[in-house]
Motif scaffolding. Sequence first.
Motif, PDB file in Angstrom:
ATOM      1  N   LYS A 123      52.129  20.271  -2.900  1.00 57.26           N
ATOM      2  CA  LYS A 123      51.694  20.424  -4.341  1.00 57.26           C
ATOM      3  C   LYS A 123      52.098  19.297  -5.238  1.00 57.26           C
ATOM      4  O   LYS A 123      51.198  18.472  -5.978  1.00 57.26           O
ATOM      5  CB  LYS A 123      52.053  21.644  -5.244  1.00 57.26           C
ATOM      6  N   LEU A 124      53.194  19.003  -5.065  1.00 55.54           N
ATOM      7  CA  LEU A 124      53.686  17.480  -5.732  1.00 55.54           C
ATOM      8  C   LEU A 124      53.040  16.155  -5.007  1.00 55.54           C
ATOM      9  O   LEU A 124      52.939  15.392  -5.883  1.00 55.54           O
ATOM     10  CB  LEU A 124      55.004  17.477  -5.543  1.00 55.54           C
ATOM     11  N   THR A 125      52.437  16.482  -3.651  1.00 57.63           N
ATOM     12  CA  THR A 125      51.985  15.056  -3.386  1.00 57.63           C
ATOM     13  C   THR A 125      50.493  15.223  -3.888  1.00 57.63           C
ATOM     14  O   THR A 125      50.156  13.892  -4.314  1.00 57.63           O
ATOM     15  CB  THR A 125      51.855  15.438  -1.715  1.00 57.63           C
ATOM     16  N   GLY A 126      50.001  16.317  -4.083  1.00 52.68           N
ATOM     17  CA  GLY A 126      48.677  16.232  -4.907  1.00 52.68           C
ATOM     18  C   GLY A 126      48.827  15.770  -6.248  1.00 52.68           C
ATOM     19  O   GLY A 126      47.916  14.963  -6.600  1.00 52.68           O
ATOM     20  N   LEU A 127      49.755  16.110  -6.997  1.00 51.66           N
ATOM     21  CA  LEU A 127      50.118  15.514  -8.345  1.00 51.66           C
ATOM     22  C   LEU A 127      50.352  13.976  -8.334  1.00 51.66           C
ATOM     23  O   LEU A 127      49.939  13.404  -9.293  1.00 51.66           O
ATOM     24  CB  LEU A 127      51.274  16.270  -8.940  1.00 51.66           C
ATOM     25  N   GLY A 128      51.107  13.585  -7.288  1.00 54.12           N
ATOM     26  CA  GLY A 128      51.245  12.197  -7.139  1.00 54.12           C
ATOM     27  C   GLY A 128      50.152  11.346  -6.828  1.00 54.12           C
ATOM     28  O   GLY A 128      49.827  10.282  -7.545  1.00 54.12           O
ATOM     29  N   PHE A 129      49.136  11.969  -6.013  1.00 51.87           N
ATOM     30  CA  PHE A 129      47.892  11.331  -6.014  1.00 51.87           C
ATOM     31  C   PHE A 129      46.798  11.056  -7.276  1.00 51.87           C
ATOM     32  O   PHE A 129      46.511  10.037  -7.586  1.00 51.87           O
ATOM     33  CB  PHE A 129      47.081  12.049  -4.701  1.00 51.87           C
ATOM     34  N   PHE A 130      47.132  12.220  -8.061  1.00 51.14           N
ATOM     35  CA  PHE A 130      46.385  12.301  -9.165  1.00 51.14           C
ATOM     36  C   PHE A 130      46.847  11.208 -10.048  1.00 51.14           C
ATOM     37  O   PHE A 130      46.465  10.751 -11.158  1.00 51.14           O
ATOM     38  CB  PHE A 130      46.410  13.520  -9.930  1.00 51.14           C
ATOM     39  N   ALA A 131      48.588  11.286 -10.277  1.00 52.58           N
ATOM     40  CA  ALA A 131      49.226  10.326 -11.073  1.00 52.58           C
ATOM     41  C   ALA A 131      48.770   8.760 -10.666  1.00 52.58           C
ATOM     42  O   ALA A 131      48.750   8.024 -11.738  1.00 52.58           O
ATOM     43  CB  ALA A 131      50.846  10.434 -10.866  1.00 52.58           C
ATOM     44  N   ILE A 132      48.680   8.486  -9.471  1.00 57.46           N
ATOM     45  CA  ILE A 132      48.386   7.149  -8.892  1.00 57.46           C
ATOM     46  C   ILE A 132      47.063   6.819  -9.531  1.00 57.46           C
ATOM     47  O   ILE A 132      46.685   5.651 -10.173  1.00 57.46           O
ATOM     48  CB  ILE A 132      48.379   6.860  -7.244  1.00 57.46           C
ATOM     49  N   VAL A 133      46.074   8.032  -9.354  1.00 56.79           N
ATOM     50  CA  VAL A 133      44.652   7.690  -9.689  1.00 56.79           C
ATOM     51  C   VAL A 133      44.546   7.470 -11.339  1.00 56.79           C
ATOM     52  O   VAL A 133      43.845   6.471 -11.749  1.00 56.79           O
ATOM     53  CB  VAL A 133      43.613   8.471  -9.617  1.00 56.79           C
ATOM     54  N   ALA A 134      45.372   8.208 -12.128  1.00 58.82           N
ATOM     55  CA  ALA A 134      45.370   8.262 -13.751  1.00 58.82           C
ATOM     56  C   ALA A 134      45.938   6.879 -13.941  1.00 58.82           C
ATOM     57  O   ALA A 134      45.715   6.343 -14.914  1.00 58.82           O
ATOM     58  CB  ALA A 134      46.070   9.245 -14.026  1.00 58.82           C
ATOM     59  N   THR A 135      47.144   6.341 -13.308  1.00 59.79           N
ATOM     60  CA  THR A 135      47.694   5.392 -13.751  1.00 59.79           C
ATOM     61  C   THR A 135      46.843   4.117 -13.506  1.00 59.79           C
ATOM     62  O   THR A 135      46.789   3.090 -14.351  1.00 59.79           O
ATOM     63  CB  THR A 135      49.118   5.286 -12.842  1.00 59.79           C
ATOM     64  N   VAL A 136      45.887   4.089 -12.606  1.00 53.70           N
ATOM     65  CA  VAL A 136      45.207   2.922 -12.129  1.00 53.70           C
ATOM     66  C   VAL A 136      44.194   2.812 -13.466  1.00 53.70           C
ATOM     67  O   VAL A 136      43.774   1.709 -14.017  1.00 53.70           O
ATOM     68  CB  VAL A 136      44.590   2.957 -10.920  1.00 53.70           C
ATOM     69  N   ILE A 137      43.697   4.113 -13.721  1.00 54.57           N
ATOM     70  CA  ILE A 137      42.504   3.939 -14.778  1.00 54.57           C
ATOM     71  C   ILE A 137      43.350   3.650 -16.132  1.00 54.57           C
ATOM     72  O   ILE A 137      42.563   2.709 -16.806  1.00 54.57           O
ATOM     73  CB  ILE A 137      42.026   5.180 -14.688  1.00 54.57           C
ATOM     74  N   VAL A 138      44.351   4.060 -16.553  1.00 55.59           N
ATOM     75  CA  VAL A 138      44.961   3.933 -17.801  1.00 55.59           C
ATOM     76  C   VAL A 138      45.434   2.505 -17.790  1.00 55.59           C
ATOM     77  O   VAL A 138      45.170   1.347 -18.591  1.00 55.59           O
ATOM     78  CB  VAL A 138      46.195   4.706 -18.060  1.00 55.59           C
ATOM     79  N   GLN A 139      45.820   1.886 -16.568  1.00 57.21           N
ATOM     80  CA  GLN A 139      46.321   0.256 -16.643  1.00 57.21           C
ATOM     81  C   GLN A 139      44.881  -0.509 -17.033  1.00 57.21           C
ATOM     82  O   GLN A 139      44.985  -1.562 -17.493  1.00 57.21           O
ATOM     83  CB  GLN A 139      46.764   0.095 -15.158  1.00 57.21           C
ATOM     84  N   GLY A 140      43.808  -0.172 -16.134  1.00 55.00           N
ATOM     85  CA  GLY A 140      42.601  -0.948 -16.373  1.00 55.00           C
ATOM     86  C   GLY A 140      42.210  -1.030 -17.602  1.00 55.00           C
ATOM     87  O   GLY A 140      41.714  -1.874 -18.165  1.00 55.00           O
ATOM     88  N   ALA A 141      42.023   0.272 -18.333  1.00 50.32           N
ATOM     89  CA  ALA A 141      41.918   0.356 -19.823  1.00 50.32           C
ATOM     90  C   ALA A 141      42.785  -0.353 -20.639  1.00 50.32           C
ATOM     91  O   ALA A 141      42.208  -1.197 -21.534  1.00 50.32           O
ATOM     92  CB  ALA A 141      41.886   1.900 -20.298  1.00 50.32           C
ATOM     93  N   VAL A 142      43.932  -0.420 -20.420  1.00 48.82           N
ATOM     94  CA  VAL A 142      44.711  -1.114 -21.360  1.00 48.82           C
ATOM     95  C   VAL A 142      44.577  -2.588 -21.060  1.00 48.82           C
ATOM     96  O   VAL A 142      44.643  -3.597 -22.092  1.00 48.82           O
ATOM     97  CB  VAL A 142      46.234  -1.002 -21.189  1.00 48.82           C
ATOM     98  N   ASP A 143      44.390  -2.978 -19.917  1.00 48.86           N
ATOM     99  CA  ASP A 143      43.916  -4.556 -19.465  1.00 48.86           C
ATOM    100  C   ASP A 143      42.829  -5.137 -20.401  1.00 48.86           C
ATOM    101  O   ASP A 143      42.592  -6.182 -20.672  1.00 48.86           O
ATOM    102  CB  ASP A 143      43.873  -4.760 -17.843  1.00 48.86           C
ATOM    103  N   VAL A 144      41.936  -3.993 -20.297  1.00 42.44           N
ATOM    104  CA  VAL A 144      40.466  -4.420 -20.884  1.00 42.44           C
ATOM    105  C   VAL A 144      40.601  -4.483 -22.289  1.00 42.44           C
ATOM    106  O   VAL A 144      40.215  -5.520 -23.131  1.00 42.44           O
ATOM    107  CB  VAL A 144      39.525  -3.295 -20.645  1.00 42.44           C
ATOM    108  N   VAL A 145      41.335  -3.600 -23.200  1.00 44.44           N
ATOM    109  CA  VAL A 145      41.736  -3.645 -24.637  1.00 44.44           C
ATOM    110  C   VAL A 145      42.639  -4.840 -24.895  1.00 44.44           C
ATOM    111  O   VAL A 145      42.164  -5.450 -25.742  1.00 44.44           O
ATOM    112  CB  VAL A 145      42.673  -2.272 -24.950  1.00 44.44           C
ATOM    113  N   LEU A 146      43.394  -5.128 -24.001  1.00 44.28           N
ATOM    114  CA  LEU A 146      44.298  -6.346 -24.484  1.00 44.28           C
ATOM    115  C   LEU A 146      43.541  -7.546 -24.248  1.00 44.28           C
ATOM    116  O   LEU A 146      43.742  -8.637 -24.856  1.00 44.28           O
ATOM    117  CB  LEU A 146      45.586  -6.537 -23.605  1.00 44.28           C
ATOM    118  N   GLY A 147      42.545  -7.575 -23.213  1.00 48.29           N
ATOM    119  CA  GLY A 147      41.734  -8.908 -22.950  1.00 48.29           C
ATOM    120  C   GLY A 147      40.442  -9.008 -24.109  1.00 48.29           C
ATOM    121  O   GLY A 147      40.336  -9.940 -24.457  1.00 48.29           O
TER     122      GLY A 147
END
Length: 149
Positions: A123-147
Amino acid sequence: IFCAKCWNVDMATQVLIKGPALDSLLDPESAHATYWLHESVLNGISKIFFVEGAFTGFFILLGILFCSRIIAASLLAGSLISSFVLGYVVFQENHWYLDSGYAGFNPALCVAGIFFYLVPSWKLTGLGFFAIVATVIVQGAVDVVLGIL
């Protein structure tokens, strides 16, 4: 965001998803012509410690492997999934952005923190995969806002 690739295939209007390395700032002649999987994964691990280089990332991963194979596997999986699966296959980022490791260090650090503080399970592996996807999306959004700013 996940539907942007399907939208671009089917619709007349295009959705542009760009990373912080804009084409105007990056010289096309100096950009990598091919994607290097090992370079992007190991650079993503080395960027956690604010160090450059795939060779350094290999030694960091080796040192962490001697301490904890679970944390080493989570770092490797976080950097691999974020840079190859999401960055290269899904979002088709440019090779400079992926090979430099910018796509891999935040998700790798996030999933390593999850496996460090919680008891590993499927179950934690699934949470880890979700965290990877969420982190990539948030990082991309922050990069766009700062750009934009």
